[in-house]
Design a protein around this motif. Sequence first.
Motif, PDB file in Angstrom:
ATOM      1  N   SER A 123       0.838  -1.189   0.000  1.00 55.14           N
ATOM      2  CA  SER A 123       0.000   0.000   0.000  1.00 55.14           C
ATOM      3  C   SER A 123       0.874   1.240   0.000  1.00 55.14           C
ATOM      4  O   SER A 123       2.045   1.215   0.412  1.00 55.14           O
ATOM      5  N   PHE A 124       0.296   2.324  -0.494  1.00 54.09           N
ATOM      6  CA  PHE A 124       1.007   3.588  -0.539  1.00 54.09           C
ATOM      7  C   PHE A 124       1.382   4.060   0.866  1.00 54.09           C
ATOM      8  O   PHE A 124       2.440   4.663   1.088  1.00 54.09           O
ATOM      9  N   ALA A 125       0.516   3.773   1.829  1.00 53.09           N
ATOM     10  CA  ALA A 125       0.759   4.203   3.203  1.00 53.09           C
ATOM     11  C   ALA A 125       2.014   3.566   3.774  1.00 53.09           C
ATOM     12  O   ALA A 125       2.745   4.193   4.556  1.00 53.09           O
ATOM     13  N   SER A 126       2.263   2.285   3.413  1.00 52.08           N
ATOM     14  CA  SER A 126       3.468   1.612   3.921  1.00 52.08           C
ATOM     15  C   SER A 126       4.726   2.359   3.472  1.00 52.08           C
ATOM     16  O   SER A 126       5.651   2.617   4.251  1.00 52.08           O
ATOM     17  N   TRP A 127       4.741   2.719   2.193  1.00 53.97           N
ATOM     18  CA  TRP A 127       5.907   3.413   1.645  1.00 53.97           C
ATOM     19  C   TRP A 127       6.051   4.809   2.244  1.00 53.97           C
ATOM     20  O   TRP A 127       7.131   5.230   2.642  1.00 53.97           O
ATOM     21  N   ALA A 128       4.953   5.551   2.309  1.00 57.86           N
ATOM     22  CA  ALA A 128       4.993   6.918   2.827  1.00 57.86           C
ATOM     23  C   ALA A 128       5.443   6.942   4.274  1.00 57.86           C
ATOM     24  O   ALA A 128       6.184   7.852   4.695  1.00 57.86           O
ATOM     25  N   LYS A 129       5.003   5.946   5.057  1.00 57.98           N
ATOM     26  CA  LYS A 129       5.375   5.903   6.469  1.00 57.98           C
ATOM     27  C   LYS A 129       6.848   5.575   6.667  1.00 57.98           C
ATOM     28  O   LYS A 129       7.430   5.916   7.700  1.00 57.98           O
ATOM     29  N   SER A 130       7.464   4.914   5.679  1.00 58.82           N
ATOM     30  CA  SER A 130       8.870   4.507   5.816  1.00 58.82           C
ATOM     31  C   SER A 130       9.845   5.631   5.496  1.00 58.82           C
ATOM     32  O   SER A 130      11.020   5.556   5.865  1.00 58.82           O
ATOM     33  N   ILE A 131       9.369   6.665   4.812  1.00 57.93           N
ATOM     34  CA  ILE A 131      10.272   7.757   4.422  1.00 57.93           C
ATOM     35  C   ILE A 131      10.567   8.629   5.633  1.00 57.93           C
ATOM     36  O   ILE A 131       9.667   9.004   6.386  1.00 57.93           O
ATOM     37  N   TYR A 132      11.839   8.980   5.799  1.00 54.47           N
ATOM     38  CA  TYR A 132      12.242   9.859   6.905  1.00 54.47           C
ATOM     39  C   TYR A 132      11.581  11.216   6.706  1.00 54.47           C
ATOM     40  O   TYR A 132      11.635  11.798   5.602  1.00 54.47           O
ATOM     41  N   PRO A 133      10.926  11.752   7.726  1.00 55.89           N
ATOM     42  CA  PRO A 133      10.122  12.976   7.560  1.00 55.89           C
ATOM     43  C   PRO A 133      10.894  14.140   6.926  1.00 55.89           C
ATOM     44  O   PRO A 133      10.351  14.856   6.072  1.00 55.89           O
TER      45      PRO A 133
END
Length: 509
Positions: A123-133
């Motif tokens: 899911s897109f959320a998995s990838w987005a959550k893994s990126i350093y803010p």
Amino acid sequence: MFRKRTESTKHLRTDTHQKLLEYSRKLVANAEKGDYDAWIEDGIEFQDTDEIASNIKKAVHMMKAQNEDVEMRLRMLNQAMNVGLWESEIVAGDPLDNNNIITFSNEFRQMLGFHNAKDYPDSFASWAKSIYPDDRPQLVQEIMQHVNDTRATTAYNVISRMITKSGETRWFRCLGQVIRNQAGVPVKLLGIMFDIHEEKSKSDELEALVTRYDLVNRALVEAPWDMTVVAGDVVNPNNEFWWSPQFRKELGFKDEQDFPNVFSSWSGRLHPEDHDRTINEFARHMNDYSGRTPYDLDYRLQRKDGEYRWYHAGGETIRDQDGVPLRVAGTIRDVTHEKNKEQIVEAMNLKTKQLSESIGEMVRGINSITDQAQDLVTAQELSADAAIQVKSSADDTKNITVFIREIASQTNLLGLNAAIEAARAGELGLGFGVVAGEVRKLADHSSEATVNIEDSMQKMKTLIDQILEHIGNMSTLTQNQAALTQQVNASMDEINTMSQDLVNYSRNL
């Protein structure tokens, strides 16, 4: 009979067709799921006489084998390159839409510390959550620019940090390429992720070391340089020189064009009086294969503005097992001020010595003045004694004069009496004998008085000569004292000048 057989054949074909239809539908469904192991089901049997079914089954077997081979190669390649793959089906042309269908490879999940799709969903959320803010804005910007640029032919390339399952932050290189349909609309985004954490950490450490080295060089007064020795030949024109920015700046230059990386850039600026000595010291250090000859000396270099300044040079050499020089590095440090201080100290020592000698001369002059002043006092005392004696002699002379005056008075009285008696007695006057005797006595007394007067006068003359001599000595002593006083004044002036010089030297220290 024939009709029954026809109907039976027709029924068989219809049944086979139905089975093929069901099988094809399952193939499509399994392909959409990515489940290639379910392509062939043992429960489905076709008539051996149906060539179509047989060919389909054979083709499916071949495709399965080829797919497994491709997957195995891709998996081996991913493992060897440590690469994680992902792809996203773009909805409505927006690569960041939450409804996009995204798929991650097992290697992608493993690189982030996850195991399967349950652990890390597609899911897109998995990838987005893994990126350093802090890195998310840049990564999103790069993706959007790449997707929106219809002329883009190369993948976007971004270095970003990702957060792993354990919470660790690691560096990754993210590359991606958009796929468009015939109308140019983006329909799919393919991505690759490389783990570059170790390389990035080492690169950051190296960059930090370089920065630290640069800052240290800026802070230090030493200016470094380096030379690579070709075949142990210290005068080889192919020897590679490196003059640091600090070295160039120390001499008033800016860059390599201004101060080339060659030996003559340095040697050509040596002071003529220091040139041969400096070159010989460098050669002795390099050619001593025992490594016991140090390279440590002071020399003068000419700056770009023409000024010569003193520098202290030191260096160390890397040698092979036979002592042959391979590389030499060193530094120079401006010691002009220290050299000036040494010269000032030497000048001060000389001035101090001269000052001490002047003070000694002044002391000796003062002692001489003191001694002569004492002699002058003694001469004055002698003069006073002589004057007293002269006074005493003058008193004696006065007494003699009084005595002579009395004799003259008595002589006159006697003469008068003799004249009276002579007049009274005439030729028969007997008193003339007596008078004559008295006159004779007076004459004797007068003679003695005269001698005494001469003696007194001689003594007075002698005393007067002594007084003159003493006065002459006093004049000489006075002149000597005046000369010594001038010498003392001159010494004092010299001392004052030296004192002022010492003050000026002290200000320059």
